[in-house]
Design a protein around this motif. Sequence first.
Motif, PDB file in Angstrom:
ATOM      1  N   THR A  94       0.831  -1.204   0.000  1.00 25.25           N
ATOM      2  CA  THR A  94       0.000   0.000   0.000  1.00 25.25           C
ATOM      3  C   THR A  94       0.864   1.253   0.000  1.00 25.25           C
ATOM      4  N   GLN A 149     -10.110   2.325   2.884  1.00 22.57           N
ATOM      5  CA  GLN A 149      -8.886   1.584   3.164  1.00 22.57           C
ATOM      6  C   GLN A 149      -9.162   0.118   3.474  1.00 22.57           C
ATOM      7  N   ASP A 153      -7.529  -2.884   1.443  1.00 22.79           N
ATOM      8  CA  ASP A 153      -6.695  -3.894   2.093  1.00 22.79           C
ATOM      9  C   ASP A 153      -7.157  -5.302   1.743  1.00 22.79           C
ATOM     10  N   TYR A 157      -4.997  -8.157  -0.085  1.00 21.73           N
ATOM     11  CA  TYR A 157      -4.748  -9.467   0.519  1.00 21.73           C
ATOM     12  C   TYR A 157      -5.124 -10.598  -0.445  1.00 21.73           C
TER      13      TYR A 157
END
Length: 203
Positions: A94, A149, A153, A157
Amino acid sequence: MVPSIKDERARRDVSMLPLMITAIENDDDRQLAAELYARYRAVMLRRAGSILKEDDRAEEAVQEAMLRVIRHLEKVRMIPENERAYYLAAVTQTAALDLYRRRQREQQNTFTGYDESLDAPGPAEDGPMELLRREQAVLLRQCVALLPQRELDILNYRYLLELPHKEIARLMGLKPEHVRMLLTRAKRKLLLAYREKGGTDDE
């Protein structure tokens, strides 16, 4: 007992800790941050380097990632040790993507000259379809940047780190079925934003 090469490398890495780690006042926090940096720095550099392609920029991304990790050390403590590499890699990715986008914006904002090569025909691979794919990729990145966010994320992942739902659930403190629901929601929002900005599903 003779120290192993691995132990010597760990000591060397700790002796070269960034100032942001040595400046941590709490002893436990400083020790944890130092251990994370020494153990996972190589993994983080590889992840950043795969995105930024330059050693100095990859190092910059790792430093930024460590700053973010330091701000959330309590969360890191709750992650099992055998899963921390995934978390550190995701945070680094990120940070690297943020750095990449920031540099791209800076280059666009500072470009004021005229380059006559822009009017010259491109190589054979830069035909209409290649240009279209590039435009679609840029548009998709813009849409991804609009996601919260948490959804960003979970997409990282799953599709960049290629973690199974069970591992993602552990990292995020969720149930696997909740992870699937969030993934579906994030993909739906991403596709909707992409279409609203003029993107198409056609290759």
